[in-house]
Structure formats: structure tokens, C-alpha cells
Motif scaffolding. Structure first.
Motif, PDB file in Angstrom:
ATOM      1  N   ILE A 243       0.845  -1.196   0.000  1.00 17.78           N
ATOM      2  CA  ILE A 243       0.000   0.000   0.000  1.00 17.78           C
ATOM      3  C   ILE A 243       0.883   1.250   0.000  1.00 17.78           C
ATOM      4  N   ALA A 244       1.922   1.252   0.874  1.00 19.74           N
ATOM      5  CA  ALA A 244       2.843   2.399   0.940  1.00 19.74           C
ATOM      6  C   ALA A 244       3.529   2.625  -0.409  1.00 19.74           C
ATOM      7  N   PHE A 245       3.911   1.535  -1.072  1.00 20.94           N
ATOM      8  CA  PHE A 245       4.549   1.645  -2.386  1.00 20.94           C
ATOM      9  C   PHE A 245       3.574   2.213  -3.418  1.00 20.94           C
ATOM     10  N   LEU A 247       0.966   4.066  -2.887  1.00 20.40           N
ATOM     11  CA  LEU A 247       0.721   5.477  -2.582  1.00 20.40           C
ATOM     12  C   LEU A 247       1.869   6.346  -3.098  1.00 20.40           C
ATOM     13  N   TYR A 248       3.084   5.827  -2.967  1.00 23.24           N
ATOM     14  CA  TYR A 248       4.277   6.549  -3.440  1.00 23.24           C
ATOM     15  C   TYR A 248       4.262   6.688  -4.960  1.00 23.24           C
ATOM     16  N   THR A 249       3.987   5.591  -5.645  1.00 21.85           N
ATOM     17  CA  THR A 249       3.977   5.623  -7.114  1.00 21.85           C
ATOM     18  C   THR A 249       2.723   6.288  -7.656  1.00 21.85           C
ATOM     19  N   GLY A 250       1.678   6.377  -6.831  1.00 18.15           N
ATOM     20  CA  GLY A 250       0.407   6.941  -7.288  1.00 18.15           C
ATOM     21  C   GLY A 250       0.258   8.424  -7.033  1.00 18.15           C
ATOM     22  N   MET A 251       1.335   9.075  -6.540  1.00 20.01           N
ATOM     23  CA  MET A 251       1.261  10.512  -6.255  1.00 20.01           C
ATOM     24  C   MET A 251       0.903  11.307  -7.497  1.00 20.01           C
ATOM     25  N   SER A 252       1.452  10.887  -8.643  1.00 17.67           N
ATOM     26  CA  SER A 252       1.203  11.615  -9.892  1.00 17.67           C
ATOM     27  C   SER A 252      -0.242  11.483 -10.355  1.00 17.67           C
ATOM     28  N   SER A 253      -0.910  10.409  -9.939  1.00 24.68           N
ATOM     29  CA  SER A 253      -2.311  10.199 -10.339  1.00 24.68           C
ATOM     30  C   SER A 253      -3.278  10.534  -9.211  1.00 24.68           C
TER      31      SER A 253
END
Length: 737
Positions: A243-245, A247-253
Motif C-alpha cells: 500500500i505504501a509503495f 501510494l508513493y507511485t500513485g502521487m502523480s495520479s
């Protein structure tokens, strides 16, 4: 030796550089946040003083909105700065834990990439002092070997060579030691962390993520990710890091914590895992237990059985009716019966009638039925009926208005009192409307509970709808058992899912439209019907499913449970991954626990950590057992083990043990999902201990007569695999506790 000294000096200098930068940034952000705080207070005061407080002063609305917008912007900056301060404070103790030296193909320079909990970026020079463990390049630390390697960047695959992998032990801003490793996280770091004692909250595992675990955490290709993992393989922790990963990769979306939900086995487990995401610098996500869904979608006038109550009854039950009822009500066969029931209801049971108003036919029953059955876009039945109801009311409105005007004229000509005329016509209108609506509601309202009752109170209908489907041999008993419970206004746990299904299907309810990712833990304890519920509630979401069929409760299961899940959720891309290495318990505890599974499971590997052998203690009476347990608790605490659990088979046995032990030692009974876990030794039923871990575990009354079938043996397997360091098993010879 000189190389070692050079390396040590270099590492000491880099650590100082990182710590100095963190300290400088921390001081800067602290000053900023104090300034933002003062500005925020000033803005609030100005808004209160300068804008109107009257709800009728619409001229000030624009001014108020301007102030609110400014305050929201400042609040956002304040929160962002607060988050930075929190990250810097954590990094002061340990800025990083790993490093790789990487030469990208086509470039001569070798980059030293330090890896830690968070990014550490010098915005003035654009130098990255530390890379976040979730960054693409950090994946090589967990997955890569020395030599030729590659990682997936936002711009595509990057190839190169890893010439060094190094791990650090940094504590309280001091470099304790470091060493170089070749393939994966070295066992020495893992040994040290696994030898630590447990606590009341699950911890992050960023320093020790293994290659197979990292593959699960970083998977973004699959819409459905299923993980079969043995006890102690880190399934739940991996899901939280995933989930943390994301959220990190999904910042742009703009993917946020509100877009995730975890389906937890119970509230105790939810509290236990609540510290991981904040440790990783992320907000906690939505968590809900399956039982909590019932309160959202079922009548609160009925008593609803809890999962723990269902299991308690099942364990104590002397006949198989309860188990057969659970299996049948959780099956795809019963889903099909309810689908047939809804279809039959739509086509045969809704008593459409001609709609008259003012002696005129507004709609014939055939017209209404055709409108209802014409459902090309799949609108839920209750919504279709509501639309028909609105169409009828909108059609009679002009007729009703014209008729009322005629009535007013007649009364006015006869009596001449306008006020009385209006009152009379209004009362007539209300009376007529109520009578009219009463007739309409006879076919435009659906009660999911009444429909469910009809299935069981009408045996002919049940047999008709279940024709051609394999039914349990004691189906008549199941029908009578269900009728009896519904008559008492009692929903069994196994009835609650089909009732919720009817409500969701008939009314088209969806309160979780924002959810983009669902994590289902302890998947082996859910039945196919429950995954149909997940499909209804989270139709567009991606899923991470975690399970272990060796820890299944009432039903012995195998890998085929995951085939059912794949079939039901029906995603375009899915994958099943296996975690066969257990890290929680010592070798001695793991080998002992395996005996309760019957045939030895050779696919499970144990991390090489040795401690004391489990003890099996024969006692002649209850008093001896309790006195010995008190001594065990004292000894465990002297040895530094503060997380202690006394695990009983049932809640009934746990209560009995608690009543005997509470006057002898500090103990806490866990018999309710909502309890907070304290520092005392816990007394807990076996089925509520799932997912938890303790330094020391005492299993109470494990006699053959108390664990006499496969279900019960899995319960004791679950109990034993909760222990990290010490395990004691008490057998009572003379009588059951």
C-alpha cells in the motif's frame, strides 16, 4: 586493511553529511511551520472579524470564499511541512540502511545510491543524498545481484552494473557497523531483527524485505494479486508495504489513502497493524471488518451474530447442522438460488396493477411491467421501480392540479369562504394522495428481508428455484433452522451475507465508489459468496488477496480456493504468488507446530533461527496448571519477553482461565473485537489470535480429546505459530478446562 579504513572514513563522512543536512532542513522546516501556524491563526481571526456572520448577507459570500481558499492553501502547506518534520526526525536516528554502487550503461561514472525510509533531496543542488526504499532504483537493492542488472524507471528500463551492495546498522545517529553482501539481504541483519521482541503493534520491514516479498510489494501490472503464504511469512506486513509503495507511485495520479481499504479479520488485528503505514510516512487507510459491513446494509432491528460467536458455536456444537448451513449459505450454489429468486420476483411476484386517477387509466399493468422489464443498462430493480413511481406521479400532477381547481370553484360557489375552500381542497389532496401512493407502493417497494423469508417459508418455491442444483442432504433441516432464526429476528453470521447480497442487488447501493484498491486478509476464511459481496461493493477496484489454507478455520481447504476467487472477481490480469518461508517462529517452534497439520508440509521452509524447544507439560488438575502458568509468566518477563499470550481453544475456556488467573497474575481477557490490548499477559481464544504474534505463547489444554478433528488441529496449529521465541503447551490429564 587500508581499504577498510578508507571505506570507514568515507562512510563516517557521508553519514555526517546526511545528518548535517537533515538537521539543517529540520530547523528550517520548524521555523517555517511556526510562521505558517501564526499566519493561519491570523487568517482565521481576519476572516471572523472582516466577514459577515449573517446567513442572509449574500454579498459577503465571495469575500468569505476568498478567505476560506487562502486558509485551505495555508493548511495544506502546514500539513506538508509537518510531514517533512516527522520524516526528518525519524531519519535523524537512521538516515539510511543500504547502499548500491551502480554504473549505468553508456556512462563512466559509478553512482553511490544510499537507500532509506524517505527521500533526502538537496533542492538547491538537486543532489539526492538518500533514495526512498520505494523508488525504482531502490528495487535493485532488494532484488539485484552483483554484476549486470536493470530496473524499471518511469522512462523505461535502465541497464547497468552493480559493483557493491552494502548494509548498515545505524542507531541514534551512530554507525554501529556495515558489511557488504552479494545476492540479498544478509541473514545477519535479518537474524538480529527477528530475534527482537514483539510489541503491541506490527513493525515495518523495509530493512529486511526479501526478493520474493519485494516482487509482491512492487507489482503494478496485475489487477488481482493473490498471495498464498505460510504462517509467519510476512503476508500482512508485505500488503501494508505494498500500500505504501502504491501510494508513493500513485502521487502523480492523485491516489490517496482514501482510495484504499483493508478487510481485516477483526478489530484487534486492525489496531495491531495500525502503526505500520505511519512508520512508513503514510496516512492510515480505511479498515473495516466483514462483520462491520452488516451494520451498513442490514436491518438494525435484528440481532446479528458475530463471526466469533459463529466460530464458538461451531467448535462447541455436537452436530453438523451449523457447519452444513455455513457451507451451503456461503456457496456459489446458494448465490445461484438467490439470483433465481430475484429473477422470479421480477417476472412473477411483483403484482403490477392498472393505475387509475380521476377515473382514468394512467398506465396499464402491462405497460408498467414492460417498462420494468426493459432494463438494457442493468439498473437495480428498486431503482427501476422508483423511476416508474416518479413517472406515474409526474403524469397525474397536471390532472390532479386541474381537478383541485374544479373542486375549489364548486365549493367557492356554494360557500364563498376562500380560506376554508383552500383548506378543504388541501386536505382532500393529502387524503387522496396518501390513498393513491398506498396503492402504488404495493408494487414499487421491495423488502429484501421479506423476499429472503419467502424463500424459506415457502418450501415449494425453494424447491422450484433450486431445481437441478446439488443441495445438502439435510436441506430440510437447514430450511427449518433458518425459519426459526428469522422468526426470532436473528440473523446468523452465515445468513447475513445472502441478506446483504439481496439488499445490494435489489437496491443498487454502493458506498465505496472511491475505493481503487482492496486488501483482503485471511482470505481462506471467506466463502465464495463473500467474494461476490466484495465484487458488488468494489467493482472497479484492484485486489491484493492474502491467505494460508493451512490456517483455514471450519473448512479444510487447498489451493482451489484461489481458483474460486479468480473466477468470481474476474479481472483481466491476475497472478498467484507463493511465500513458503516462515520468519516468525524459531525452527524448534515451527517443526513442533507442523505436527498438527498431519502430513508434513515439505513446501514450507523455515528461517534458520534456533531457540529453546517447545515444552509439553502434563498436569493432573486445573489448579496445578494455573499455578505453573503464573510461574511461566514471571519467568518470561524476567527473560525480557513482555508480549505473552495464553491461548485457549474457545472463548468459554478463555473466560474460565481468566477467572482463575486474574487473582494470581496480571492478565487481560480478549473476548471482544473492540478491546484495546494492554501490557498484561493476554488470554485469548484461538480463533481471535490469527495474524497476531507474541514473544511467548502458552497453549492451554491441548489434550487429544480437546483437539480431536482436523478443524481443532488447525486451531492448535494457529495457536502454536503465534509464538516467536517460547512455546509451552499444557495437557490436562484428568478433565477438560
Amino acid at each position: 586493511m587500508s581499504n577498510f579504513n578508507e571505506d570507514s572514513n568515507e562512510e563516517a563522512l557521508y553519514l555526517k553529511k546526511a545528518l548535517d543536512f537533515i538537521t539543517e532542513e529540520l530547523n528550517k522546516e520548524t521555523q517555517n511551520i511556526n510562521s505558517f501556524k501564526n499566519n493561519l491563526i491570523t487568517s482565521n481571526k481576519e476572516m471572523w472579524q472582516q466577514t459577515s456572520h449573517s446567513s442572509e448577507d449574500f454579498g459577503k459570500a465571495a469575500e468569505m470564499n476568498q478567505y476560506l481558499s487562502e486558509i485551505n492553501n495555508k493548511s495544506h502547506i502546514f500539513e506538508k511541512s509537518n510531514k517533512k518534520i516527522s520524516a526528518y526526525k525519524k531519519m535523524l536516528s537512521c538516515p539510511y540502511f543500504g547502499r548500491i554502487d551502480f554504473s549505468e550503461d553508456g556512462f563512466d561514472e559509478t553512482e553511490k545510491i544510499y537507500i532509506g525510509m524517505h527521500n533526502l533531496l538537496n533542492e538547491t543542488t538537486d543532489d539526492i543524498l538518500v533514495y526512498d526504499w520505494r523508488s525504482p532504483v531502490a528495487s535493485m537493492f532488494y532484488e539485484g545481484e552483483l554484476g549486470i542488472n536493470q530496473y524499471k524507471s518511469p522512462m523505461g528500463m535502465v541497464s547497468g552494473t552493480i559493483s557493491l551492495k552494502r548494509q548498515y546498522k545505524i542507531k541514534d545517529s551512530k554507525l554501529i557497523y556495515y558489511f557488504d553482501s552479494s545476492v540479498q539481504i544478509k541473514d545477519s541483519i535479518l537474524q538480529e531483527i527477528l530475534c527482537k521482541n514483539s510489541s503491541d503493534k506490527m513493525k515495518n520491514i523495509v530493512q529486511t524485505i526479501q526478493k520474493d516479498q519485494d516482487a509482491i510489494i512492487r507489482d503494478t501490472e496485475n489487477e488481482l494479486l493473490i498471495v498464498q503464504g505460510c504462517a509467519g511469512s510476512g503476508k500482512t506486513s508485505i500488503a501494508l508495504h505494498r500500500i505504501a509503495f502504491l501510494l508513493y507511485t500513485g502521487m502523480s495520479s492523485n491516489l490517496s489513502s482514501n482510495n484504499f481499504i483493508i478487510i481485516s479479520p477483526n478489530s484487534i488485528f486492525s489496531k495491531y497493524i495500525s502503526g505500520v503505514l505511519p512508520e512508513l510516512g503514510e496516512e492510515n487507510v480505511n479498515q473495516i471488518t466483514y462483520g462491520e459491513l452488516f451494520s451498513k446494509y442490514l436491518y438494525d432491528s435484528f440481532k446479528i451474530e458475530k463471526r466469533s460467536e459463529e466460530l464458538e458455536k461451531l467448535i462447541l456444537s455436537k452436530n453438523s447442522l451449523k457447519l452444513t448451513n455455513i457451507n451451503f449459505k456461503g456457496s456459489e450454489i446458494f448465490v445461484e438460488i438467490l439470483n433465481r429468486l430475484m429473477d422470479y420476483h421480477s417476472k412473477k411476484l411483483i403484482q403490477f396493477t392498472d393505475v387509475y386517477y380521476d377515473n382514468k387509466v394512467i398506465y396499464s399493468k402491462d405497460e408498467i411491467k414492460n417498462m420494468f422489464l426493459n432494463n438494457k443498462i442493468g439498473i437495480a430493480p428498486a431503482r427501476r421501480l422508483k423511476r416508474i413511481e416518479n413517472m406515474i406521479l409526474s403524469k397525474i400532477h397536471p390532472i390532479r392540479k386541474e381537478r383541485l381547481k374544479k373542486i375549489e370553484n364548486i365549493v367557492k360557489n356554494s360557500y364563498g369562504h376562500e380560506f376554508e375552500i383552500k383548506s378543504f381542497s388541501r386536505l382532500l389532496s393529502i387524503k387522496e394522495t396518501k390513498a393513491f401512493l398506498k396503492d402504488i407502493y404495493k408494487f414499487t417497494k421491495i423488502d429484501y428481508l421479506e423476499l429472503y423469508k419467502l424463500l424459506f417459508f415457502n418450501s415449494k418455491l425453494f424447491k422450484k428455484l433450486s431445481k437441478g442444483l446439488p443441495l445438502p442432504s439435510n436441506i430440510d433441516e437447514i430450511i427449518e433452522y433458518t425459519k426459526e432464526n428469522l422468526s426470532k429476528k436473528f440473523f446468523t453470521y452465515e445468513d447475513s451475507t445472502p441478506l446483504m447480497y439481496l439488499n445490494l442487488k435489489l437496491n443498487g447501493i454502493n458506498n465505496f465508489s472511491q475505493i481503487a484498491h482492496v486488501v483482503v486478509d485471511e482470505a481462506q476464511d471467506y466463502y465464495p459468496f463473500q467474494f461476490e459481496i466484495f465484487k458488488l461493493l468494489f467493482p472497479s477496484a484492484r485486489y491484493t488477496i492474502l491467505g494460508d489454507f493451512n490456517q483455514a478455520m471450519e473448512n479444510k481447504k487447498d489451493e482451489t480456493i484461489y481458483e474460486d476467487i479468480e473466477k468470481i472477481l474476474h479481472k483481466n490480469r491476475s497472478i498467484k504468488l507463493f511465500l513458503n518461508k516462515s520468519y516468525r517462529s524459531s525452527i524448534e517452534i515451527n517443526v513442533f507446530a507442523q505436527n498438527f497439520l498431519g502430513k508434513k508440509n515439505t513446501s514450507i521452509n523455515f528461517f534458520e533461527r534456533h531457540e529453546d524447544n517447545p515444552e509439553v507439560i502434563e498436569v493432573s488438575n486445573e489448579s496445578s496448571a494455573y499455578n505453573s502458568i503464573v510461574s511461566d509468566i514471571e519467568k518470561f518477563r524476567q527473560d525480557g519477553f513482555n508480549s505473552i499470550a495464553i491461548i485457549c481453544k474457545t472463548n468459554k475456556e478463555a473466560k474460565k482461565a481468566y477467572n482463575s488467573l486474574r487473582s494470581l497474575s496480571k492478565v487481560q481477557l480478549i473476548d471482544d473485537d473492540d478491546l484495546e490490548i494492554g501490557n498484561e499477559a493476554l488470554i485469548i481464544p484461538s480463533y481471535m489470535a490469527k495474524g497476531l504474534e507474541f514473544d511467548a505463547v502458552i497453549v492451554l489444554n491441548s489434550t487429544a480429546s480437546n483437539y480431536n478433528n482436523d478443524f481443532n488441529k488447525r486451531l492448535i496449529y494457529i495457536a502454536c505459530t503465534r509464538a516467536l521465541h517460547r512455546l509451552k503447551v499444557y495437557n490436562l490429564r484428568s478433565a477438560e478446562l
